[in-house]
Scaffold this motif. Sequence first.
Motif, PDB file in Angstrom:
ATOM      1  N   ALA A 166      -3.498  13.003  -2.499  1.00 33.89           N
ATOM      2  CA  ALA A 166      -3.974  11.618  -2.967  1.00 33.89           C
ATOM      3  C   ALA A 166      -4.118  11.939  -4.564  1.00 33.89           C
ATOM      4  O   ALA A 166      -3.604  11.123  -5.381  1.00 33.89           O
TER       5      ALA A 166
ATOM      6  N   GLY B 121      -0.708  12.068  -6.029  1.00 36.88           N
ATOM      7  CA  GLY B 121      -0.259  10.720  -6.164  1.00 36.88           C
ATOM      8  C   GLY B 121      -0.876   9.978  -7.459  1.00 36.88           C
ATOM      9  O   GLY B 121      -0.255   9.115  -8.041  1.00 36.88           O
TER      10      GLY B 121
ATOM     11  N   THR C 279       4.764   4.551  -7.329  1.00 39.88           N
ATOM     12  CA  THR C 279       4.215   5.748  -6.426  1.00 39.88           C
ATOM     13  C   THR C 279       4.070   5.163  -5.076  1.00 39.88           C
ATOM     14  O   THR C 279       3.670   4.022  -4.746  1.00 39.88           O
TER      15      THR C 279
ATOM     16  N   LEU D 235       2.797   5.933  -1.363  1.00 42.74           N
ATOM     17  CA  LEU D 235       1.435   6.779  -0.421  1.00 42.74           C
ATOM     18  C   LEU D 235       1.786   6.448   0.824  1.00 42.74           C
ATOM     19  O   LEU D 235       1.416   5.293   1.375  1.00 42.74           O
TER      20      LEU D 235
ATOM     21  N   VAL E 288      -1.620   8.268   3.232  1.00 38.93           N
ATOM     22  CA  VAL E 288      -2.125   9.532   2.434  1.00 38.93           C
ATOM     23  C   VAL E 288      -3.592   9.781   3.016  1.00 38.93           C
ATOM     24  O   VAL E 288      -4.068  10.984   2.705  1.00 38.93           O
TER      25      VAL E 288
ATOM     26  N   TYR F  99       2.957   0.229  -6.979  1.00 42.76           N
ATOM     27  CA  TYR F  99       2.420   1.275  -5.891  1.00 42.76           C
ATOM     28  C   TYR F  99       2.745   0.560  -4.328  1.00 42.76           C
ATOM     29  O   TYR F  99       2.828  -0.786  -4.394  1.00 42.76           O
TER      30      TYR F  99
ATOM     31  N   ILE G 256       1.729   1.543  -0.819  1.00 41.08           N
ATOM     32  CA  ILE G 256       0.793   2.095   0.142  1.00 41.08           C
ATOM     33  C   ILE G 256       0.889   1.791   1.503  1.00 41.08           C
ATOM     34  O   ILE G 256       0.822   0.731   2.163  1.00 41.08           O
TER      35      ILE G 256
END
Lengths: 124, 289
Positions: B138, B141, B149, B151, B154, B181, B183
């Motif tokens: 993390a 990241g 980015t 993730l 994560v 991002y 996620i």
Amino acid sequence: MFDGREPIYVQIAEAIRGEILSGALQEGEQVMSTTQYATTYRINPATAAKAFAELVDEGVLYKQRGVGMFVTDGAAARLRTKGSDSFFAERLSPVLREAAHLGITTEQLVSYITDQHPTGGTDR
Amino acid sequence: MNVTLEDVSVRFPDTLALDTVSLDWSEGRIHGLLGRNGAGKSTLLSLIAAGRRPTSGTVRVEGQDPWERGMLTERICLVREGGDLIDEEPISDTLGMLETLRPTFDRAYADDLLESFGLRPKAKLNTLSRGQRSTVGAIVGLATRAPLTLLDEVHLGMDAPTRQRFYDELIADYAENPRTYVISSHLIAELEPIVETVTILRAGSLLLQAEADDVRTRGLTLTGPAATVTELAQGLPVIGSRDLGPTRQLTLFGELAATDLERARAADVEIGAVPLQDLFIHLTEEDPR
């Protein structure tokens, strides 16, 4: 803190309106920045920004470039006018409908209000 | 950096991991990618990070195919569970390597994060717990500050306070350094207030891509006399149903017209909210695979 069917930004805007109405936020006072708001309430900064934009559009907040957001003079009065319109339609009507289901009469309602809240909504 | 997928399929020898998925992730926002285990989330993210190619369809980052395009991929950071880190070396060596590989990597920020998460720079990765390894991922990241980015789950192994700290850091850093991002997670309740859009994969297919606020408004429950509730819900996608004596609760995914809302209220039908987590469970529980 955020639940219900309303988008989060609507709930934030409503919370700020409430703070202005209750006097927790005074006219001319600076409100938290979007970043502070986002980190404090753990929400996306864009969501906080959306709420502030709505309040700026309503004339409740104003932006001072490079400094931040402030509560507009007269914001509380403006919110009060707007709020009392929707109070009857959105808040009181459903309560009265429920009262009718429960068989509560208008006389009972009136005497409850005059006994318990003799000055209406202003008895805080 | 914006991401566009068009009719993307990935076929593995025995399974179709992604089935004609098309989606758009616009620049500078936090996008949530949700799906049950095996829904195709990791496969999808690895396509964007140029870790694999689709069997068919197109993947575009900033309008370009990221495959073997170094100028593009050095600005894309994918953090997978335990991936891309050097096991036998101290954390600080991994950070040093990233500093040379990644033009946007902020070493000072990474060191600050290590300290605030209570990790020793000299610790070797293979001596850490699963949660600590995830935390290092993390941190990578966040500190890579890549314009895009990604993730991928994560948070796995992190305990609840660590996850919360991580979300706090992410929000604070994102506010200062906006970027795109994506996620992926199945911890939806935690992610919900942070993401601006929601994309749900089910068994390799795109089930839904929408603004998080719209998803929140679209899900609702109607609770009341069975006949009335059923009538009100006519023509709307019902994704859950529960009976309790004469009372029925239907979970809907769709807009209820203003007149129907009024009728519902007048008929003593209670209208409730559906947390995104519940919607997700309803929408994904019947896995066709």
